[in-house]
Write an enzyme that holds these catalytic residues in place. Structure first.
Site, mmCIF file in Angstrom:
data_model
loop_
_atom_site.group_PDB
_atom_site.id
_atom_site.type_symbol
_atom_site.label_atom_id
_atom_site.label_comp_id
_atom_site.label_asym_id
_atom_site.label_seq_id
_atom_site.Cartn_x
_atom_site.Cartn_y
_atom_site.Cartn_z
ATOM 1 N N TYR A 33 0.824 -1.199 0.000
ATOM 2 C CA TYR A 33 0.000 0.000 0.000
ATOM 3 C C TYR A 33 0.862 1.254 0.000
ATOM 4 O O TYR A 33 2.079 1.181 0.218
ATOM 5 C CB TYR A 33 -0.976 -0.017 1.180
ATOM 6 C CG TYR A 33 -0.360 0.259 2.536
ATOM 7 C CD1 TYR A 33 0.441 -0.682 3.170
ATOM 8 C CD2 TYR A 33 -0.574 1.472 3.185
ATOM 9 C CE1 TYR A 33 0.993 -0.423 4.411
ATOM 10 C CE2 TYR A 33 -0.020 1.744 4.432
ATOM 11 C CZ TYR A 33 0.766 0.790 5.038
ATOM 12 O OH TYR A 33 1.321 1.064 6.263
ATOM 13 N N ARG A 52 8.287 4.114 -4.500
ATOM 14 C CA ARG A 52 8.329 3.091 -3.446
ATOM 15 C C ARG A 52 7.331 1.974 -3.739
ATOM 16 O O ARG A 52 7.605 0.800 -3.468
ATOM 17 C CB ARG A 52 8.067 3.705 -2.073
ATOM 18 C CG ARG A 52 8.226 2.652 -0.960
ATOM 19 C CD ARG A 52 8.163 3.251 0.420
ATOM 20 N NE ARG A 52 6.892 3.907 0.640
ATOM 21 C CZ ARG A 52 6.614 4.680 1.686
ATOM 22 N NH1 ARG A 52 7.536 4.892 2.607
ATOM 23 N NH2 ARG A 52 5.437 5.250 1.813
ATOM 24 N N ARG A 101 -7.839 -20.849 -2.182
ATOM 25 C CA ARG A 101 -6.746 -20.521 -1.259
ATOM 26 C C ARG A 101 -5.581 -21.477 -1.487
ATOM 27 O O ARG A 101 -5.775 -22.694 -1.480
ATOM 28 C CB ARG A 101 -7.240 -20.623 0.189
ATOM 29 C CG ARG A 101 -6.175 -20.277 1.227
ATOM 30 C CD ARG A 101 -6.773 -20.280 2.635
ATOM 31 N NE ARG A 101 -5.785 -19.876 3.635
ATOM 32 C CZ ARG A 101 -4.949 -20.694 4.250
ATOM 33 N NH1 ARG A 101 -4.987 -21.994 3.998
ATOM 34 N NH2 ARG A 101 -4.083 -20.246 5.137
ATOM 35 N N LYS A 150 6.399 -2.232 1.924
ATOM 36 C CA LYS A 150 5.240 -1.624 2.598
ATOM 37 C C LYS A 150 4.019 -2.535 2.431
ATOM 38 O O LYS A 150 3.134 -2.269 1.618
ATOM 39 C CB LYS A 150 4.990 -0.225 2.021
ATOM 40 C CG LYS A 150 4.085 0.636 2.885
ATOM 41 C CD LYS A 150 4.180 2.082 2.453
ATOM 42 C CE LYS A 150 3.131 2.960 3.087
ATOM 43 N NZ LYS A 150 3.179 3.039 4.540
ATOM 44 N N GLU A 182 11.771 2.012 14.531
ATOM 45 C CA GLU A 182 10.907 3.100 14.037
ATOM 46 C C GLU A 182 9.629 3.116 14.867
ATOM 47 O O GLU A 182 9.473 2.331 15.793
ATOM 48 C CB GLU A 182 10.613 2.917 12.545
ATOM 49 C CG GLU A 182 9.963 1.574 12.218
ATOM 50 C CD GLU A 182 9.854 1.280 10.726
ATOM 51 O OE1 GLU A 182 9.786 2.224 9.922
ATOM 52 O OE2 GLU A 182 9.819 0.087 10.381
ATOM 53 N N LEU A 206 10.933 0.833 7.281
ATOM 54 C CA LEU A 206 10.370 1.337 6.029
ATOM 55 C C LEU A 206 11.170 2.559 5.582
ATOM 56 O O LEU A 206 11.525 3.399 6.407
ATOM 57 C CB LEU A 206 8.899 1.719 6.213
ATOM 58 C CG LEU A 206 8.226 2.054 4.885
ATOM 59 C CD1 LEU A 206 7.942 0.787 4.092
ATOM 60 C CD2 LEU A 206 6.958 2.846 5.080
HETATM 61 N N1 PMP Z 1 7.628 3.401 9.046
HETATM 62 C C1 PMP Z 1 6.489 2.695 9.024
HETATM 63 C C2 PMP Z 1 6.455 1.362 9.699
HETATM 64 C C3 PMP Z 1 5.338 3.216 8.395
HETATM 65 O O1 PMP Z 1 4.200 2.503 8.377
HETATM 66 C C4 PMP Z 1 5.403 4.506 7.818
HETATM 67 C C5 PMP Z 1 4.189 5.141 7.188
HETATM 68 N N2 PMP Z 1 3.595 4.372 6.253
HETATM 69 C C6 PMP Z 1 6.621 5.192 7.852
HETATM 70 C C7 PMP Z 1 7.720 4.616 8.467
HETATM 71 C C8 PMP Z 1 6.755 6.574 7.237
HETATM 72 O O2 PMP Z 1 6.773 6.486 5.844
HETATM 73 P P1 PMP Z 1 6.255 7.698 4.942
HETATM 74 O O3 PMP Z 1 7.052 8.891 5.347
HETATM 75 O O4 PMP Z 1 6.569 7.268 3.564
HETATM 76 O O5 PMP Z 1 4.798 7.840 5.222
#
Ligand code: PMP
Length: 286
Positions: A33, A52, A101, A150, A182, A206
């Site tokens: 996503y 991305r 499935r 993601k 994070e 991410l």
């Molecule tokens: N880390 C994680 C685990 C996230 O889910 C997100 C947001 N989707 C981010 C970092 C920040 O990414 P972005 O700046 O691209 O929204």
């Protein structure tokens, strides 16, 4: 108002958009996503999100559902149809519906499912939390090893958000091997003197689109940027702390595990970074 959403090329009332129970997004969380912010009716950092998305799809051997130009046109059409001034566009691609499935991926005859919808957030950039800052707790990072992709596997981040709610704070920071990875849905930073410290890119986090922009602006503003892991103890002794994400932009963090960061109030550097980010991104919005 009933939202108009996008499903596989069609714009439909949200109540009429239906996906099969055999869709691998539903059965396997086999999907990726993106979330793109809209400010003043324009898309923030759309190219970054597109790039991305392409990377996430490639890493999972998943076909792209359409061209970047088609994605841009669909984003803009959703903004128009739903009359969005400030908000977000959520986009999800799954490996589609093989009709049953099975753990093995289906062949190329199964086409991806592409869903997009708007989230109306008037005054998104004027979030009052930016003036008071977030309080966070640390929780163990028990997510899988490809956090750079993601995916829609968001159960543990949801659990961590509930842990934050139970502790009456705003978010959780994940900790692995004694250092912060994070936040539940954002990248984490501390500031010490003129230096911004944030974890380096790898499969462990991410690769935030907001992170890339903020680090670029920080360097342009003559700040030092150090990409390395930091501990909770280091965050508690920092001058300032913050998180970044596409919808929270630059959000100050004023407390970690009950300990005030710096003065315990929103600092000057993070305030300035947020201002620069919003100004530059509004200027470049499409
Ligand atoms: N880390 C994680 C685990 C996230 O889910 C997100 C947001 N989707 C981010 C970092 C920040 O990414 P972005 O700046 O691209 O929204």
């Amino acid at each position: 108002m009933t939202r108009t959403v996008y499903l596989n090329g069609d714009y439909l009332p949200e109540t009429e958009a239906k996906v099969s129970i055999f869709d691998r997004g539903f059965l396997m969380a086999d999907g990726v996503y993106e979330v793109t912010s809209v400010l003043d009716g324009k898309l923030i950092d759309f190219d970054g999100h597109c790039a991305r998305l392409a990377r996430s799809l490639r890493e999972l051997d998943m076909a792209a559902p359409c061209s970047d130009a088609d994605l841009l046109a669909a984003h803009r059409e959703l903004v128009r149809l739903n009359d969005i001034t400030d908000g977000m566009i959520y986009l999800q691609v799954t490996r589609g519906n093989p009709g049953d499935r099975d753990f093995a991926y289906p062949g190329p005859e199964v086409t991806p499912t592409l869903v997009m919808f708007t989230q109306d957030k008037p005054g998104l950039a004027d979030n009052p939390a930016a003036k008071t800052g977030w309080r966070v707790i640390s929780v163990p990072d028990v997510r899988w090893g490809r956090r750079d992709i993601k995916t829609t596997q968001l159960l543990y981040p949801s659990m961590a958000k509930m842990m934050a709610k139970a502790a009456k704070v705003d978010d959780s920071w994940f900790v692995e091997d004694g250092v912060v990875t994070e936040g539940t849905s954002n990248n984490a930073y501390i500031i010490k003197g003129n230096r911004i410290i944030t974890r380096h890119l790898s499969n462990d986090i991410l690769h935030g689109i907001t992170r890339a922009a903020v680090l670029r602006f920080a360097a342009e503003a003559q700040m030092e940027v150090e990409e390395r892991p930091f501990t909770v103890a280091e965050a508690q002794k920092a001058d300032e702390a913050f998180i970044t994400s596409a919808s929270a932009f630059v959000m100050p963090v004023v407390e970690v595990d009950g300990v005030a960061v710096g003065s315990g109030t929103v600092g000057a550097t993070v305030t300035r970074l947020r201002e620069i980010y919003l100004e530059e991104m509004r200027r470049a919005a499409i």
